[in-house]
Design a protein around this motif. Structure first.
Motif, PDB file in Angstrom:
ATOM      1  N   LYS A   2       0.838  -1.192   0.000  1.00 28.49           N
ATOM      2  CA  LYS A   2       0.000   0.000   0.000  1.00 28.49           C
ATOM      3  C   LYS A   2       0.880   1.252   0.000  1.00 28.49           C
ATOM      4  O   LYS A   2       1.923   1.281   0.639  1.00 28.49           O
ATOM      5  N   TYR A   3       0.439   2.268  -0.715  1.00 26.66           N
ATOM      6  CA  TYR A   3       1.167   3.531  -0.789  1.00 26.66           C
ATOM      7  C   TYR A   3       0.355   4.636  -0.135  1.00 26.66           C
ATOM      8  O   TYR A   3      -0.840   4.772  -0.401  1.00 26.66           O
ATOM      9  N   LYS A   4       1.019   5.442   0.698  1.00 25.94           N
ATOM     10  CA  LYS A   4       0.388   6.615   1.290  1.00 25.94           C
ATOM     11  C   LYS A   4       1.002   7.863   0.666  1.00 25.94           C
ATOM     12  O   LYS A   4       2.226   8.024   0.658  1.00 25.94           O
ATOM     13  N   GLU A  21      -4.462   6.633   0.707  1.00 25.49           N
ATOM     14  CA  GLU A  21      -3.846   5.312   0.790  1.00 25.49           C
ATOM     15  C   GLU A  21      -4.298   4.548  -0.435  1.00 25.49           C
ATOM     16  O   GLU A  21      -5.476   4.186  -0.551  1.00 25.49           O
ATOM     17  N   ASP A  22      -3.382   4.356  -1.381  1.00 25.32           N
ATOM     18  CA  ASP A  22      -3.738   3.876  -2.718  1.00 25.32           C
ATOM     19  C   ASP A  22      -4.850   4.770  -3.278  1.00 25.32           C
ATOM     20  O   ASP A  22      -4.722   5.986  -3.251  1.00 25.32           O
TER      21      ASP A  22
END
Length: 355
Positions: A2-4, A21-22
């Motif tokens: 997951k990317y923040k 977050e995504d």
């Protein structure tokens, strides 16, 4: 994984921030700066530290740990001409925006704040779809006066994001399709997207009038008015941007108020508002010729696109060209965040800024 992503979009009296977050929006907040606070600073660039601290303080008070961020993205500011998409923020870009921006503008602070916060935690800072994106075809730069070449100034960020969404809806890629996008807000701009490039535009001073801007007006009469002795330069600028359009005709910039007047039987208000939609439709038709009529979809976006009355007037005049997609809203924070999400996922590359 997951990317923040933290997105930062500075305006004249506020700084918008969003945390994604995504694809999921975790937070979206407008941090307002009072007139007294803004007036302390001689130049917009001098507001950097104040705005950065406002962002960091809000995140801390709200319990968000910046060390969890994967990247920070700022609204792209007044750089020399750049390509569409993502740019890695570096010292060269920061120096240009701090010391020698093309125009002094609040958006210049986006990259600078993003860079500072990203450096605190050791991640990359980016800008995405800067307001200075210019991919015009050479033929589109010819204005008729060598002294005044045409430049690309349009609502690039939201326009490209909505075009990408429509392409996905149609099961295709953005660079496989042709779109005409009309962004209807306080200013109105239109753009033609040919296989992934914005190859021509109608800027907010070249086409339809809008709630506060006069748009394209007869040049000879404008020159006569400028030299009539009635108005100074500042007043004339205001007539074009700030006091033009709906404001000049109906003394309001609120489209909802105009629609209420129409619903109450005001025929003059109907004439003026429909004229605005009429001019948007003309602009769509004008840009359709750039791709010889091969338009896959027409997209109507921006805050005014929430009005069924206005979009129906436009749709009636242009639906013979291509299917019309209504995608209301400014969508700036989402567009910034999802643009960088694609970069982090390796779905898009990024550019490195050099002078």
């Amino acid at each position: 994984m997951k990317y923040k992503i933290l997105s930062i979009n500075p305006g004249s009296t506020s700084t918008k921030i969003a945390l994604y977050e995504d694809e999921k929006e975790i937070l979206c907040k407008t941090l307002n700066h009072s007139a007294d606070e803004i007036e302390k600073y001689e130049k917009i660039q001098d507001q950097f530290e104040m705005r950065k601290e406002a962002v960091l303080s809000f995140l801390k008070e709200s319990g968000y740990d910046i060390n969890e961020l994967s990247a920070v993205v700022g609204r792209g500011g007044m750089l020399p001409k750049v390509k569409a998409g993502a740019y890695l923020v570096n010292e060269i870009m920061v120096n240009r925006l701090k010391n020698n921006p093309v125009i002094e503008h609040a958006s210049n602070l986006g990259a600078i704040i993003a860079y500072e916060i990203a450096n605190l935690i050791g991640v990359n800072a980016y800008i995405y779809d800067s307001v200075r994106v210019d991919e015009l075809n050479d033929i589109a730069r010819i204005s008729g006066m060598p002294d005044i070449p045409r430049e690309s100034t349009s609502h690039v960020l939201n326009s490209r994001a909505m075009a990408m969404k429509v392409a996905k809806k149609y099961g295709k890629k953005y660079n496989e399709m042709n779109f005409v996008v009309a962004h209807l807000g306080g200013g109105i701009s239109l753009s033609i997207h040919e296989k992934g490039r914005i190859v021509d535009i109608i800027a907010d001073d070249e086409g339809p009038f809008s709630p506060e801007r006069a748009g394209r007006v007869p040049c000879k009469a404008l020159i006569d008015l400028c030299y009539s002795g009635k108005y100074d330069k500042n007043t004339m600028n205001k007539k074009l941007r700030g006091n033009g359009g709906l404001k000049a005709y109906l003394n309001t910039v609120d489209v909802r108020e105009v629609i209420q007047r129409i619903n109450n039987g005001d025929e003059y208000a109907k004439l003026i508002l429909e004229a605005m939609a009429y001019q948007v439709a003309k602009g769509i038709g004008e840009l359709s010729t750039v791709v010889e009529g091969n338009v896959d979809a027409i997209i109507i976006t921006g805050g005014i696109a929430y009005s069924d009355m206005i979009t129906s007037w436009i749709k009636k005049r242009v639906s013979f060209i291509a299917p019309v997609e209504i995608m209301p809203g400014e969508n700036e924070m989402e567009s910034l965040s999802l643009g960088i999400l694609r970069v982090l996922r390796g779905e898009e590359g990024y550019n490195v800024y050099n002078e």
